[in-house]
Design an enzyme around this catalytic site. Structure first.
Site, PDB file in Angstrom:
ATOM      1  N   LYS A 178      13.101 -44.574  43.488  1.00  0.00           N
ATOM      2  CA  LYS A 178      12.415 -44.331  42.405  1.00  0.00           C
ATOM      3  C   LYS A 178      12.855 -44.055  41.113  1.00  0.00           C
ATOM      4  CE  LYS A 178      10.633 -40.860  40.335  1.00  0.00           C
ATOM      5  NZ  LYS A 178      10.252 -41.703  38.940  1.00  0.00           N
ATOM      6  N   GLU A 253      23.289 -35.333  40.459  1.00  0.00           N
ATOM      7  CA  GLU A 253      24.133 -35.606  39.287  1.00  0.00           C
ATOM      8  C   GLU A 253      23.354 -35.001  38.045  1.00  0.00           C
ATOM      9  OE1 GLU A 253      27.098 -37.046  38.716  1.00  0.00           O
ATOM     10  OE2 GLU A 253      27.692 -37.513  40.805  1.00  0.00           O
ATOM     11  N   CYS A 287      24.737 -38.106  29.807  1.00  0.00           N
ATOM     12  CA  CYS A 287      25.199 -36.673  30.366  1.00  0.00           C
ATOM     13  C   CYS A 287      26.385 -36.342  30.098  1.00  0.00           C
ATOM     14  CB  CYS A 287      24.830 -36.737  31.871  1.00  0.00           C
ATOM     15  SG  CYS A 287      25.697 -38.186  32.437  1.00  0.00           S
ATOM     16  N   GLU A 384      21.822 -28.856  26.039  1.00  0.00           N
ATOM     17  CA  GLU A 384      22.180 -30.378  26.032  1.00  0.00           C
ATOM     18  C   GLU A 384      21.409 -30.783  24.770  1.00  0.00           C
ATOM     19  OE1 GLU A 384      20.920 -32.520  29.735  1.00  0.00           O
ATOM     20  OE2 GLU A 384      22.851 -33.786  29.549  1.00  0.00           O
TER      21      GLU A 384
HETATM   22  P1  NAP Z   1      14.421 -35.909  34.532  1.00  0.00           P
HETATM   23  O1  NAP Z   1      13.121 -35.552  33.769  1.00  0.00           O
HETATM   24  O2  NAP Z   1      15.161 -34.879  35.605  1.00  0.00           O
HETATM   25  O3  NAP Z   1      13.768 -37.337  35.428  1.00  0.00           O
HETATM   26  C1  NAP Z   1      14.894 -37.854  36.025  1.00  0.00           C
HETATM   27  C2  NAP Z   1      13.971 -38.458  37.126  1.00  0.00           C
HETATM   28  O4  NAP Z   1      13.354 -37.630  38.036  1.00  0.00           O
HETATM   29  C3  NAP Z   1      12.951 -39.598  36.791  1.00  0.00           C
HETATM   30  O5  NAP Z   1      12.914 -40.669  37.864  1.00  0.00           O
HETATM   31  C4  NAP Z   1      11.834 -38.678  36.901  1.00  0.00           C
HETATM   32  O6  NAP Z   1      10.528 -39.456  37.086  1.00  0.00           O
HETATM   33  C5  NAP Z   1      11.867 -37.812  38.178  1.00  0.00           C
HETATM   34  N1  NAP Z   1      11.348 -36.754  38.248  1.00  0.00           N
HETATM   35  C6  NAP Z   1      10.980 -35.929  37.486  1.00  0.00           C
HETATM   36  N2  NAP Z   1      10.295 -34.666  37.851  1.00  0.00           N
HETATM   37  C7  NAP Z   1      10.258 -34.620  39.322  1.00  0.00           C
HETATM   38  C8  NAP Z   1       9.903 -34.164  40.272  1.00  0.00           C
HETATM   39  N3  NAP Z   1       9.030 -32.962  40.069  1.00  0.00           N
HETATM   40  N4  NAP Z   1       9.865 -34.748  41.351  1.00  0.00           N
HETATM   41  C9  NAP Z   1      10.585 -35.901  41.747  1.00  0.00           C
HETATM   42  N5  NAP Z   1      11.174 -36.567  40.771  1.00  0.00           N
HETATM   43  C10 NAP Z   1      10.865 -36.080  39.376  1.00  0.00           C
HETATM   44  O7  NAP Z   1      15.605 -36.132  33.648  1.00  0.00           O
HETATM   45  P2  NAP Z   1      15.484 -37.245  32.479  1.00  0.00           P
HETATM   46  O8  NAP Z   1      15.168 -36.612  31.257  1.00  0.00           O
HETATM   47  O9  NAP Z   1      14.998 -38.552  32.834  1.00  0.00           O
HETATM   48  O10 NAP Z   1      17.136 -37.677  32.382  1.00  0.00           O
HETATM   49  C11 NAP Z   1      17.815 -36.862  31.330  1.00  0.00           C
HETATM   50  C12 NAP Z   1      18.888 -35.890  32.129  1.00  0.00           C
HETATM   51  O11 NAP Z   1      19.657 -36.656  33.300  1.00  0.00           O
HETATM   52  C13 NAP Z   1      19.757 -35.204  31.439  1.00  0.00           C
HETATM   53  O12 NAP Z   1      19.799 -33.895  31.662  1.00  0.00           O
HETATM   54  C14 NAP Z   1      21.133 -35.903  31.830  1.00  0.00           C
HETATM   55  O13 NAP Z   1      22.321 -35.199  31.670  1.00  0.00           O
HETATM   56  C15 NAP Z   1      20.836 -36.185  33.339  1.00  0.00           C
HETATM   57  N6  NAP Z   1      21.900 -37.244  33.638  1.00  0.00           N
HETATM   58  C16 NAP Z   1      22.882 -36.787  34.476  1.00  0.00           C
HETATM   59  C17 NAP Z   1      23.840 -37.868  34.916  1.00  0.00           C
HETATM   60  C18 NAP Z   1      25.057 -37.433  35.774  1.00  0.00           C
HETATM   61  O14 NAP Z   1      25.509 -38.367  36.217  1.00  0.00           O
HETATM   62  N7  NAP Z   1      25.202 -36.070  35.820  1.00  0.00           N
HETATM   63  C19 NAP Z   1      23.731 -39.153  34.594  1.00  0.00           C
HETATM   64  C20 NAP Z   1      22.688 -39.620  33.559  1.00  0.00           C
HETATM   65  C21 NAP Z   1      21.598 -38.581  33.273  1.00  0.00           C
HETATM   66  P3  NAP Z   1       9.769 -39.640  35.940  1.00  0.00           P
HETATM   67  O15 NAP Z   1      10.254 -40.454  35.134  1.00  0.00           O
HETATM   68  O16 NAP Z   1       8.290 -40.406  36.250  1.00  0.00           O
HETATM   69  O17 NAP Z   1       9.155 -38.430  35.316  1.00  0.00           O
END
Ligand code: NAP
Length: 483
Positions: A178, A253, A287, A384
């Protein structure tokens, strides 16, 4: 050629080899212009269940294939990514906003995980262990976990998918992805190319839609045995809790807050160049972006000036224009977060030496910014940033900078610059992070284990360790009789 004419362009979901819609859809936007690129389906619980069934049906056939047969499919998929890399990069830049050169770099990086795990598929070695009695023989093997689910973010629309899907498929698992709703087209393109590579129906499925019902259905399912999530820490923690009742294997991650430490004896020009790459790549939306830049007192002023001069050269613009270094941020709320951290920093004594406001281009562009005199009680020290703002903290000595660098809930990446092997060794050992870049700001590669500790998650992606996340150990205990 229009992107809709690319042979891998899809705006339906791939479920068990069929491209499906459900009558409900959501717009996919270009963050540079706000223009609607297309619509993708809004799947929820029922379609997710259907996809779980498709992945479960495909599992016996896929896991029964010999490792070298699975590797062949992965290699064919890898070659298709390379063949279409320019068009894939263009599509990614359209929906995500990142500069073309970065998008192309990401496609190649994403493809490198497929190539790596195609090779690793054949090296999932077991062990024999000396038995605990004369009549005992012990054999250990790695078995595929089973049906897996992956939830991925928008900031790396291709690589965050291949570094989960490739090891899962290599290990003999089937998977449901997803992707983030901001960047579904890259995910669907990867699925279309996997289908073209001959990967059997149901082995790799991609569904777009409402995060909550999809997430709840995947996590509650007893058929899904593993969840791999990349995204924010609060969502990761929520999914971890949701996986508890079915005791799933999980990899997380999550977010980071990387310190970037520059000692007085470092090569300052090198540190500035590497900081530009680490801080401003993807407009600061990675990230592992440098989030807090610690510069030793004696070089602080000189370093700030060099950095500001280098930041002034960065070209802000539309990602699909070849001259662009910094594209728009993903959303209005992303811009507001940077503004909030900046206002807080200035209120607490920080000084903007370059940038500091929304860019004249409008929309979600923000000027690359350097804030000096940053201190520990500012929001930018604790959160962040996920945007193009570089706060510079000054430090006196090793002990102080180690304490400040570790003073965060996160533990993903850290960077340090010094030419003294003793400093490098002591500081890198003391840093509470999963990854440390030493005299480099670029640490991501398919051959190394990527991942964090503390609130940055658990599990590793890439390297030979990455495939372990998709296998379970099974041990066979043989009784051997004398006759
Ligand atoms: P996010 O809001 O947590 O969303 C990530 C994914 O989770 C999206 O597909 C989102 O879907 C989904 N999601 C959100 N709420 C959910 C729920 N309640 N149940 C199931 N899925 C859910 O994060 P983001 O803003 O897209 O990404 C940025 C974050 O990712 C930053 O904190 C970054 O540091 C972290 N990141 C970490 C790494 C690593 O390798 N450690 C790599 C890249 C990014 P929707 O889009 O439909 O909301």
């Amino acid at each position: 050629m229009e992107f809709q004419d690319f042979e891998f362009f899809k705006n339906q979901c791939l479920v068990g080899g069929q491209w499906l819609s459900n009558g409900q859809s959501v717009n996919v936007l270009n963050p540079a212009s706000g223009e609607v690129l297309t619509q993708v389906p809004l799947f929820a619980e029922q379609e997710t269940q259907q996809t779980i069934t498709a992945a479960a049906n495909a599992l016996p056939g896929w896991r029964a294939q010999a490792a070298n047969e699975r590797a062949k499919y992965l290699k064919a998929w890898h070659q298709l990514l390379i063949k279409h890399s320019e068009q894939l990069a263009y599509l990614m830049s359209l929906e995500q906003g990142k500069p073309l050169a970065e998008a192309l770099g990401e496609i190649k990086y994403a493809a490198s995980y497929i190539e790596w795990f195609a090779e690793e598929a054949r090296r999932v070695y077991g062990q024999t262990i000396p038995g605990h009695g004369r009549d005992k023989r012990i054999v250990v093997s790695h078995e595929p976990v089973g049906v897996c689910a992956a939830i991925t973010p928008w900031n790396f629309p291709a690589a965050m998918i291949t570094r989960k899907v490739a090891p899962a498929l290599a290990a003999g698992c089937t998977i449901i992805v997803k992707p983030a709703l901001e960047t579904p087209l890259t995910a669907l393109a990867l699925a279309a190319l996997a289908q073209q590579a001959g990967i059997p129906d149901g082995v790799f499925n991609v569904i777009t839609g409402n995060a909550e019902p999809i997430g709840e259905t995947l996590t509650a399912s007893t058929v899904v045995r593993k969840l791999s999530f990349t995204g924010s820490t609060p969502v990761g923690a929520k999914l971890m809790a949701a996986c508890a009742p079915t005791v799933k294997k999980i990899s997380l991650e999550l977010g980071g807050n990387a310190p970037f430490i520059v000692f007085e004896d470092a090569d300052i020009n090198l540190a500035v160049e590497e900081l530009i790459k680490s801080k401003f790549r993807n407009a600061g939306q990675t990230c592992i972006c440098a989030n807090r830049i610690y510069v030793q007192q004696g070089i602080y002023q000189h370093f700030s000036k060099l950095l500001a001069a280098r930041v002034a050269e960065l070209n802000v613009g539309v990602g699909t224009e070849p001259s662009t270094d910094i594209g728009p941020l993903i959303s209005e709320s992303a811009v507001q977060k940077v503004e909030q951290q900046l206002a807080d920093g200035v209120e607490k004594g920080g000084q903007v030496i370059i940038g500091g406001k929304r860019h004249a281009l409008g929309g979600t562009w923000f000027e690359p910014t350097v804030l000096i005199n940053a201190c520990e009680d500012m929001l930018c020290a604790k959160q962040e940033t996920f945007g193009p703002m570089a706060p510079l903290f000054s430090f006196e000595n090793e002990e102080q900078v180690i304490a400040e660098a570790n003073n965060t809930e996160f533990g993903l990446a850290a960077y340090l610059f010094s030419n003294n092997v003793n400093v490098i060794t002591r500081v890198s050992e003391a840093l509470e992070y999963g990854m440390v870049g030493i005299n480099t700001g670029v640490i991501s590669t398919a051959v190394a284990p990527f991942g964090g500790i503390k609130a940055s998650g658990s599990g590793r992606e890439g390297s030979h360790f990455g495939i372990d996340e998709y296998t379970e150990l099974k041990y066979l205990c043989y009784h051997i009789s004398d006759q």
